[in-house]
Write a protein that holds these residues in place. Structure first.
Motif, PDB file in Angstrom:
ATOM      1  N   TYR A  14      -3.026   3.064 -13.730  1.00 44.84           N
ATOM      2  CA  TYR A  14      -3.098   4.515 -13.815  1.00 44.84           C
ATOM      3  C   TYR A  14      -2.116   5.105 -12.804  1.00 44.84           C
ATOM      4  O   TYR A  14      -1.832   4.502 -11.761  1.00 44.84           O
ATOM      5  CB  TYR A  14      -4.501   5.025 -13.480  1.00 44.84           C
ATOM      6  CG  TYR A  14      -5.575   4.623 -14.455  1.00 44.84           C
ATOM      7  CD1 TYR A  14      -6.250   3.406 -14.323  1.00 44.84           C
ATOM      8  CD2 TYR A  14      -5.949   5.467 -15.503  1.00 44.84           C
ATOM      9  CE1 TYR A  14      -7.249   3.048 -15.219  1.00 44.84           C
ATOM     10  CE2 TYR A  14      -6.949   5.109 -16.392  1.00 44.84           C
ATOM     11  CZ  TYR A  14      -7.591   3.907 -16.240  1.00 44.84           C
ATOM     12  OH  TYR A  14      -8.583   3.547 -17.129  1.00 44.84           O
ATOM     13  N   TYR A  19      -2.666  -0.994 -20.536  1.00 39.60           N
ATOM     14  CA  TYR A  19      -3.875  -1.824 -20.544  1.00 39.60           C
ATOM     15  C   TYR A  19      -3.536  -3.231 -21.014  1.00 39.60           C
ATOM     16  O   TYR A  19      -2.820  -3.417 -22.006  1.00 39.60           O
ATOM     17  CB  TYR A  19      -4.916  -1.189 -21.473  1.00 39.60           C
ATOM     18  CG  TYR A  19      -6.026  -2.089 -21.932  1.00 39.60           C
ATOM     19  CD1 TYR A  19      -6.261  -2.304 -23.288  1.00 39.60           C
ATOM     20  CD2 TYR A  19      -6.863  -2.718 -21.011  1.00 39.60           C
ATOM     21  CE1 TYR A  19      -7.292  -3.113 -23.713  1.00 39.60           C
ATOM     22  CE2 TYR A  19      -7.894  -3.536 -21.434  1.00 39.60           C
ATOM     23  CZ  TYR A  19      -8.105  -3.727 -22.789  1.00 39.60           C
ATOM     24  OH  TYR A  19      -9.132  -4.536 -23.200  1.00 39.60           O
ATOM     25  N   GLN A  57      -1.622   8.543 -10.413  1.00 44.49           N
ATOM     26  CA  GLN A  57      -2.337   9.701  -9.903  1.00 44.49           C
ATOM     27  C   GLN A  57      -1.405  10.554  -9.058  1.00 44.49           C
ATOM     28  O   GLN A  57      -1.015  10.152  -7.956  1.00 44.49           O
ATOM     29  CB  GLN A  57      -3.566   9.276  -9.086  1.00 44.49           C
ATOM     30  CG  GLN A  57      -4.432  10.444  -8.653  1.00 44.49           C
ATOM     31  CD  GLN A  57      -5.725  10.005  -7.978  1.00 44.49           C
ATOM     32  OE1 GLN A  57      -5.825   8.910  -7.436  1.00 44.49           O
ATOM     33  NE2 GLN A  57      -6.745  10.855  -8.014  1.00 44.49           N
ATOM     34  N   PHE A  63      -3.803   7.466 -17.439  1.00 42.47           N
ATOM     35  CA  PHE A  63      -3.644   6.111 -17.980  1.00 42.47           C
ATOM     36  C   PHE A  63      -2.183   5.785 -18.223  1.00 42.47           C
ATOM     37  O   PHE A  63      -1.422   6.613 -18.752  1.00 42.47           O
ATOM     38  CB  PHE A  63      -4.426   6.014 -19.288  1.00 42.47           C
ATOM     39  CG  PHE A  63      -4.176   4.753 -20.072  1.00 42.47           C
ATOM     40  CD1 PHE A  63      -3.269   4.752 -21.122  1.00 42.47           C
ATOM     41  CD2 PHE A  63      -4.826   3.573 -19.748  1.00 42.47           C
ATOM     42  CE1 PHE A  63      -3.031   3.602 -21.849  1.00 42.47           C
ATOM     43  CE2 PHE A  63      -4.593   2.415 -20.467  1.00 42.47           C
ATOM     44  CZ  PHE A  63      -3.703   2.433 -21.526  1.00 42.47           C
ATOM     45  N   LEU A 100      -2.590   3.300  -9.349  1.00 40.71           N
ATOM     46  CA  LEU A 100      -3.882   2.622  -9.243  1.00 40.71           C
ATOM     47  C   LEU A 100      -3.979   1.508 -10.277  1.00 40.71           C
ATOM     48  O   LEU A 100      -3.578   1.680 -11.426  1.00 40.71           O
ATOM     49  CB  LEU A 100      -5.024   3.614  -9.483  1.00 40.71           C
ATOM     50  CG  LEU A 100      -5.201   4.729  -8.451  1.00 40.71           C
ATOM     51  CD1 LEU A 100      -6.109   5.818  -9.000  1.00 40.71           C
ATOM     52  CD2 LEU A 100      -5.777   4.170  -7.158  1.00 40.71           C
ATOM     53  N   GLY A 105      -6.297  14.100 -11.229  1.00 41.68           N
ATOM     54  CA  GLY A 105      -7.012  12.903 -11.623  1.00 41.68           C
ATOM     55  C   GLY A 105      -6.046  11.843 -12.112  1.00 41.68           C
ATOM     56  O   GLY A 105      -4.911  12.148 -12.488  1.00 41.68           O
ATOM     57  N   PRO A 106      -6.452  10.585 -12.110  1.00 44.35           N
ATOM     58  CA  PRO A 106      -5.566   9.512 -12.599  1.00 44.35           C
ATOM     59  C   PRO A 106      -5.246   9.685 -14.076  1.00 44.35           C
ATOM     60  O   PRO A 106      -6.065  10.182 -14.846  1.00 44.35           O
ATOM     61  CB  PRO A 106      -6.398   8.245 -12.370  1.00 44.35           C
ATOM     62  CG  PRO A 106      -7.420   8.618 -11.336  1.00 44.35           C
ATOM     63  CD  PRO A 106      -7.725  10.053 -11.580  1.00 44.35           C
ATOM     64  N   THR A 116     -17.469  -1.164 -16.754  1.00 46.09           N
ATOM     65  CA  THR A 116     -17.182  -0.676 -15.415  1.00 46.09           C
ATOM     66  C   THR A 116     -15.803  -1.133 -14.997  1.00 46.09           C
ATOM     67  O   THR A 116     -15.519  -2.338 -14.987  1.00 46.09           O
ATOM     68  CB  THR A 116     -18.220  -1.192 -14.403  1.00 46.09           C
ATOM     69  OG1 THR A 116     -19.505  -0.700 -14.758  1.00 46.09           O
ATOM     70  CG2 THR A 116     -17.878  -0.725 -12.999  1.00 46.09           C
ATOM     71  N   GLN A 117     -14.964  -0.169 -14.650  1.00 43.94           N
ATOM     72  CA  GLN A 117     -13.647  -0.496 -14.119  1.00 43.94           C
ATOM     73  C   GLN A 117     -13.700  -0.410 -12.595  1.00 43.94           C
ATOM     74  O   GLN A 117     -14.177   0.568 -12.044  1.00 43.94           O
ATOM     75  CB  GLN A 117     -12.587   0.463 -14.673  1.00 43.94           C
ATOM     76  CG  GLN A 117     -12.365   0.306 -16.162  1.00 43.94           C
ATOM     77  CD  GLN A 117     -11.224   1.150 -16.701  1.00 43.94           C
ATOM     78  OE1 GLN A 117     -10.315   1.536 -15.967  1.00 43.94           O
ATOM     79  NE2 GLN A 117     -11.253   1.447 -17.989  1.00 43.94           N
ATOM     80  N   PHE A 136     -11.576  -0.215  -9.231  1.00 44.09           N
ATOM     81  CA  PHE A 136     -10.245   0.224  -8.840  1.00 44.09           C
ATOM     82  C   PHE A 136      -9.808  -0.373  -7.511  1.00 44.09           C
ATOM     83  O   PHE A 136     -10.617  -0.562  -6.596  1.00 44.09           O
ATOM     84  CB  PHE A 136     -10.206   1.751  -8.723  1.00 44.09           C
ATOM     85  CG  PHE A 136     -10.153   2.457 -10.042  1.00 44.09           C
ATOM     86  CD1 PHE A 136     -11.313   2.654 -10.776  1.00 44.09           C
ATOM     87  CD2 PHE A 136      -8.952   2.913 -10.554  1.00 44.09           C
ATOM     88  CE1 PHE A 136     -11.268   3.305 -12.005  1.00 44.09           C
ATOM     89  CE2 PHE A 136      -8.898   3.563 -11.769  1.00 44.09           C
ATOM     90  CZ  PHE A 136     -10.062   3.759 -12.502  1.00 44.09           C
ATOM     91  N   GLY A 137      -8.513  -0.640  -7.421  1.00 46.60           N
ATOM     92  CA  GLY A 137      -7.914  -0.992  -6.155  1.00 46.60           C
ATOM     93  C   GLY A 137      -7.620   0.259  -5.348  1.00 46.60           C
ATOM     94  O   GLY A 137      -7.815   1.380  -5.837  1.00 46.60           O
ATOM     95  N   PRO A 138      -7.110   0.090  -4.118  1.00 48.01           N
ATOM     96  CA  PRO A 138      -6.847   1.245  -3.248  1.00 48.01           C
ATOM     97  C   PRO A 138      -5.593   2.023  -3.626  1.00 48.01           C
ATOM     98  O   PRO A 138      -5.390   3.130  -3.151  1.00 48.01           O
ATOM     99  CB  PRO A 138      -6.688   0.612  -1.868  1.00 48.01           C
ATOM    100  CG  PRO A 138      -6.202  -0.765  -2.158  1.00 48.01           C
ATOM    101  CD  PRO A 138      -6.863  -1.185  -3.441  1.00 48.01           C
ATOM    102  N   PHE A 174      -5.997  -2.469 -15.994  1.00 48.49           N
ATOM    103  CA  PHE A 174      -5.453  -1.152 -16.324  1.00 48.49           C
ATOM    104  C   PHE A 174      -4.544  -0.676 -15.186  1.00 48.49           C
ATOM    105  O   PHE A 174      -4.816  -0.950 -14.020  1.00 48.49           O
ATOM    106  CB  PHE A 174      -6.571  -0.122 -16.475  1.00 48.49           C
ATOM    107  CG  PHE A 174      -7.623  -0.485 -17.482  1.00 48.49           C
ATOM    108  CD1 PHE A 174      -8.652  -1.361 -17.155  1.00 48.49           C
ATOM    109  CD2 PHE A 174      -7.603   0.061 -18.749  1.00 48.49           C
ATOM    110  CE1 PHE A 174      -9.630  -1.688 -18.069  1.00 48.49           C
ATOM    111  CE2 PHE A 174      -8.580  -0.257 -19.667  1.00 48.49           C
ATOM    112  CZ  PHE A 174      -9.591  -1.133 -19.332  1.00 48.49           C
ATOM    113  N   ARG A 213       0.826  -1.202   0.000  1.00 49.05           N
ATOM    114  CA  ARG A 213       0.000   0.000   0.000  1.00 49.05           C
ATOM    115  C   ARG A 213       0.860   1.251   0.000  1.00 49.05           C
ATOM    116  O   ARG A 213       0.485   2.283  -0.555  1.00 49.05           O
ATOM    117  CB  ARG A 213      -0.923   0.011   1.220  1.00 49.05           C
ATOM    118  CG  ARG A 213      -2.036  -1.024   1.193  1.00 49.05           C
ATOM    119  CD  ARG A 213      -3.031  -0.764   0.065  1.00 49.05           C
ATOM    120  NE  ARG A 213      -3.483   0.618   0.008  1.00 49.05           N
ATOM    121  CZ  ARG A 213      -4.461   1.113   0.746  1.00 49.05           C
ATOM    122  NH1 ARG A 213      -5.111   0.335   1.588  1.00 49.05           N
ATOM    123  NH2 ARG A 213      -4.799   2.394   0.635  1.00 49.05           N
TER     124      ARG A 213
END
Lengths: 110, 116
Positions: free
Chosen positions: B35, B48, B37, B45, B91, B42-43, B104-105, B107-109, B33, B9
């Protein structure tokens, strides 16, 4: 230059007030999504809009996609402290990759 | 758990060190994906995957960034010779289908990387 411009960047309001967040672009998107992100977590999808002029409601949240599919807005009625967070719009141009705006940091004070 | 998990983390690296960030997508999800941030942004890309195939890596900022998903499930993002500008939250997101405009993606933490 950001492909998706969000405004305002920061918003601090009192509980019970209404607010609108805007997401604008010169590009046409296949679809547009709104996410909410809290500290230490990933974004969580709120809604996807696909059709120009589309309006979707999620409890006190109303999302609108512009007729030309270049812009979108998020309106929150009677904001509550639990609405506090980073609101992100994200567009799909083609394929699957998301292009995010810079985000709007909303703080709702009790 | 049923969601996307990421590890570690938090990661602190000295400039010049190599780091590896892991993503465990939701079981059965085809698309994955990555990303980046930056603080207050914002994140953006990075890359992929569809199963084990890396279909788009156009967002990787330099050849120091490398990602793989060898068996079509777990993915690793590796950054070589880290630099201070690499400091960000990384991310990972996964989606069930190969992709579509209403996909719908999830996301992990995220992994917060700090390069000193």
């Amino acid at each position: 230059t950001q492909l998706l411009e969000q405004s305002p960047q920061f918003l601090s309001i009192q509980e019970g007030e209404n607010l609108t967040v805007y997401c604008n672009s010169s590009s046409v998107f296949s679809s547009l999504q709104w996410y909410r992100q809290e500290p230490g977590e990933g974004p969580v999808l709120l809604v996807t809009v696909v059709t120009g002029g589309e309006v979707k409601k999620l409890k006190r949240l109303t999302f609108q996609f512009g007729d030309a599919r270049k812009d979108s807005s998020l309106h929150i009625t009677a904001a509550q402290p639990g609405d506090t967070g980073l609101y992100l719009c994200a567009g799909v141009l083609g394929g699957s990759r998301l292009t995010f705006g810079e985000g709007t940091q909303l703080t709702v004070n009790p | 758990g049923a969601g996307v998990s990421q590890s570690p983390r938090y990661k602190v690296a000295k400039r010049g060190q190599d780091v590896a960030l892991r993503c465990d997508p939701i079981s059965g999800h085809v698309s994955l994906f990555w990303y980046q941030q930056a603080l207050g942004q914002g994140p953006e890309f990075l890359t992929y995957f569809q199963n084990e195939a890396q279909l788009d890596k156009s967002g990787l900022p330099s050849d120091r960034f490398f990602a793989e998903r060898p068996e079509g499930s777990v993915s690793t993002l590796k950054i070589q010779r880290t630099q201070q500008e690499d400091s960000a939250v990384y991310l990972c997101a996964s989606s069930l289908t190969p992709g579509g405009i209403t996909d719908t993606q999830y996301f992990g933490p995220g992994t917060r990387l700090t390069v000193l």
